[in-house]
Write a protein that holds these residues in place. Structure first.
Motif, PDB file in Angstrom:
ATOM      1  N   ILE A 135      -0.607  36.537   3.065  1.00  0.00           N
ATOM      2  CA  ILE A 135       0.332  35.442   3.173  1.00  0.00           C
ATOM      3  C   ILE A 135       1.666  35.793   3.006  1.00  0.00           C
ATOM      4  O   ILE A 135       1.824  36.842   2.038  1.00  0.00           O
ATOM      5  N   ALA A 136       2.509  34.701   3.530  1.00  0.00           N
ATOM      6  CA  ALA A 136       3.888  35.180   3.079  1.00  0.00           C
ATOM      7  C   ALA A 136       4.329  33.920   2.161  1.00  0.00           C
ATOM      8  O   ALA A 136       4.083  32.692   2.469  1.00  0.00           O
ATOM      9  N   TYR A 137       5.210  34.218   1.085  1.00  0.00           N
ATOM     10  CA  TYR A 137       5.675  33.496   0.327  1.00  0.00           C
ATOM     11  C   TYR A 137       7.131  33.124   0.448  1.00  0.00           C
ATOM     12  O   TYR A 137       7.926  33.868   0.926  1.00  0.00           O
ATOM     13  N   PRO A 138       7.761  32.103  -0.146  1.00  0.00           N
ATOM     14  CA  PRO A 138       9.026  31.829  -0.286  1.00  0.00           C
ATOM     15  C   PRO A 138       9.665  32.975  -0.861  1.00  0.00           C
ATOM     16  O   PRO A 138       9.237  33.549  -1.882  1.00  0.00           O
ATOM     17  N   GLY A 139      10.846  33.323  -0.242  1.00  0.00           N
ATOM     18  CA  GLY A 139      11.476  34.685  -0.911  1.00  0.00           C
ATOM     19  C   GLY A 139      11.161  35.842   0.184  1.00  0.00           C
ATOM     20  O   GLY A 139      11.839  36.968  -0.032  1.00  0.00           O
ATOM     21  N   ASP A 140      10.308  35.918   0.798  1.00  0.00           N
ATOM     22  CA  ASP A 140       9.815  36.975   1.655  1.00  0.00           C
ATOM     23  C   ASP A 140      10.716  37.071   2.876  1.00  0.00           C
ATOM     24  O   ASP A 140      10.986  35.863   3.574  1.00  0.00           O
ATOM     25  N   SER A 141      10.535  38.135   3.612  1.00  0.00           N
ATOM     26  CA  SER A 141      11.131  38.234   4.895  1.00  0.00           C
ATOM     27  C   SER A 141      10.241  38.588   5.980  1.00  0.00           C
ATOM     28  O   SER A 141       9.481  39.680   5.521  1.00  0.00           O
TER      29      SER A 141
END
Length: 182
Positions: A135-141
């Motif tokens: 999963i990618a979360y807010p704050g990830d690039s």
């Protein structure tokens, strides 16, 4: 991060997308040729509009949006390849990397090639076969790599794509874009 950034005005002319659907924040690398590829980055921010309704108490990057990043990255690969081909044909000089494109990006000749080619190309994300592992979360690039696997005679381009957050593979598979040149 590439030290060969493309001015934002020109970057917008290269893609057919505008906010809120522009899913490529930065192009980090491009290699022209048989083993060519493009590497792009999308920063996931807390205020991205598609996160508001996607698990509101635990926002994560929707898989369909990651698919769109794959589609847009793949179109940038095809578009860069197009402009490199056109430039070589007109000026008998090969452009093989993002550095080569960067060196000529603001010239009148290159701007004319970019604008003309963008007006000629129409395409859509036609199909996908993707596996989502993490999963990618807010704050990830999200770092996406797209490589052309093959083109078929009907105008479909098949790309092998991967998405990573840092060293963590979050998705991979195949994206198929349909492109027409008018």
């Amino acid at each position: 991060m590439s030290k060969y950034s493309i001015p934002s005005k020109i970057f917008l002319e290269m893609g057919g997308w505008r906010q809120p659907l522009m899913m490529v924040d930065r192009i980090d690398d491009f290699k022209y040729g048989e083993n060519g590829y493009v590497k792009v980055v999308k920063h996931v921010t807390y205020n991205d509009p598609y996160l508001l309704g996607h698990f509101p108490d635990d926002p994560i990057m929707p898989g369909v949006i990651i698919s769109e990043i794959f589609g847009q990255a793949s179109e940038y690969l095809s578009f860069f390849t197009d402009i490199c081909d056109i430039y070589a044909e007109r000026y008998n000089e090969e452009l093989r990397s993002l550095q080569d494109i960067h060196a000529r990006i603001t010239s009148n000749e290159m701007l004319e090639i970019i604008r003309t080619r963008r007006a000629q190309v129409r395409g859509v994300l036609a199909a996908q076969n993707l596996k989502f592992k993490e999963i990618a979360y807010p704050g990830d690039s999200i770092e996406v790599t797209s490589k052309l696997a093959f083109s078929d005679s009907n105008g479909f381009k098949h790309y092998a794509v991967t998405a990573n957050v840092g060293k963590k593979l979050i998705s991979h598979g195949t994206i198929i874009n349909f492109r027409e040149i008018y």
